[in-house]
Motif scaffolding. Structure first.
Motif, mmCIF file in Angstrom:
data_model
loop_
_atom_site.group_PDB
_atom_site.id
_atom_site.type_symbol
_atom_site.label_atom_id
_atom_site.label_comp_id
_atom_site.label_asym_id
_atom_site.label_seq_id
_atom_site.Cartn_x
_atom_site.Cartn_y
_atom_site.Cartn_z
ATOM 1 N N LEU A 8 46.766 11.379 -14.587
ATOM 2 C CA LEU A 8 47.992 10.864 -13.971
ATOM 3 C C LEU A 8 48.706 9.898 -14.916
ATOM 4 O O LEU A 8 49.939 9.893 -14.993
ATOM 5 C CB LEU A 8 47.667 10.173 -12.649
ATOM 6 C CG LEU A 8 47.184 11.086 -11.512
ATOM 7 C CD1 LEU A 8 46.801 10.260 -10.293
ATOM 8 C CD2 LEU A 8 48.256 12.105 -11.140
ATOM 9 N N LEU A 26 51.573 17.755 -11.359
ATOM 10 C CA LEU A 26 50.889 16.778 -10.533
ATOM 11 C C LEU A 26 49.904 17.478 -9.587
ATOM 12 O O LEU A 26 48.766 17.018 -9.400
ATOM 13 C CB LEU A 26 51.905 15.965 -9.727
ATOM 14 C CG LEU A 26 51.345 14.907 -8.769
ATOM 15 C CD1 LEU A 26 50.478 13.896 -9.515
ATOM 16 C CD2 LEU A 26 52.476 14.201 -8.031
ATOM 17 N N VAL A 287 43.150 7.188 -8.642
ATOM 18 C CA VAL A 287 44.460 7.606 -9.160
ATOM 19 C C VAL A 287 44.983 6.654 -10.243
ATOM 20 O O VAL A 287 45.977 6.969 -10.903
ATOM 21 C CB VAL A 287 45.498 7.741 -8.037
ATOM 22 C CG1 VAL A 287 45.006 8.703 -6.981
ATOM 23 C CG2 VAL A 287 45.839 6.400 -7.408
#
Length: 290
Positions: A8, A26, A287
């Protein structure tokens, strides 16, 4: 292999429009991070709508929106043995995930202020090394280990451990179990027998089944959870090897797909290297941060 957070960071570190291509990449990153294909598509669809509503969608805004989308699905629980009652925690998991070491860590964790009387039950009688390993842990920790000879009935070990705790006015039994999934039918039959004995010996509301999974194994952890949950039911998961850089989304997948909460994390080799699972911290590390 790069972690989801690293993927990410790479994806969001490039100055680019938040267009269809971006959201496709993504989605791929989430799937590779063990979020699961169906869930990844749903999350990105939701995220795309959110980003389009925010004209100044920045890297920080995208990460924050992603964490906000994931958080409602993350379940957690903390176990608290009741004083004066017999509690039994059946510890499940395949061989190689660190189950026996986790039992020792849990024994220390609960002994230090959370349970008056902690006993370990060596119910993996199939693997002689597991019995010997627990005996060593018990000696080092000063915690009693109830064990029978190699090859004996695992349910009988659980029965004796529970009887011992009850005779001493209550406490906690931590039962280590076998994890040989290559012989799944026999294993499930064995676990179901231990399950019946443990359920009958624990006080009402004091019996829990904890599944130990390797945090780095991704979708394999979800499949393991499905097998054990179908066999005996799982009340909570414990993540081991949580300090690995390849940490994935297995806890999220198990929580969302099976509604099983996470309870504890193991993150090192020492007996003290165990802690209560924190969903917000887990997602921030999963994340990444802006």
């Amino acid at each position: 292999m790069a972690s989801l957070a690293e993927k990410l960071k790479s994806l969001l570190g490039i100055a680019r429009p938040f267009d269809e291509s971006f959201f496709e990449e993504l989605t791929d990153a989430l799937i590779e991070g063990d979020i699961g294909a169906k869930t990844a598509v749903e999350l990105v669809d939701e995220l795309e709508k959110t980003c389009r509503q925010k004209c100044t969608a920045s890297r920080e805004a995208v990460l924050e929106s992603l964490r906000d989308a994931l958080l409602p699905y993350m379940r957690s629980t903390e176990l608290k043995p009741e004083a004066g009652k017999t509690s039994i925690y059946l510890v499940l998991g395949v061989n190689g995930v660190g189950k026996t070491t986790t039992v020792a860590k849990l024994a220390r964790f609960f002994r230090d202020g959370r349970a008056k009387n902690v006993v370990i039950a060596a119910c993996d009688t199939f693997r002689a090394a597991a019995i010997e390993q627990l005996a060593i842990h018990g000696e080092r920790l000063g915690i009693r280990v109830i064990m029978h000879q190699h090859g004996s009935d695992p349910a009988a070990v659980a029965f004796d451990a529970a009887a011992s705790v009850s005779a001493h006015g209550g406490g906690l039994v931590l039962a280590d179990t076998a994890g040989r999934l290559h012989n799944k039918e026999n294993l499930i039959h064995e676990l179901q027998k231990i399950d019946r004995v443990a359920a009958s010996k624990a006080d009402a509301g004091c019996y829990k089944k904890l599944l130990v999974v390797d945090a780095t194994t991704g979708q394999n952890a979800l499949r393991q959870a499905e097998v054990f949950h179908e066999a005996v039911g799982v009340d909570a998961v414990i993540l081991t090897k949580y300090d690995s850089t390849a940490r994935g989304g297995s806890a999220f997948s198990i929580s969302k797909e099976l509604s099983i909460p996470a309870a504890y994390i193991g993150f090192g080799e020492k007996y003290s290297d165990i802690g209560v699972f924190n969903p917000a911290q887990y997602l921030a590390e999963l994340v990444g941060s802006a």
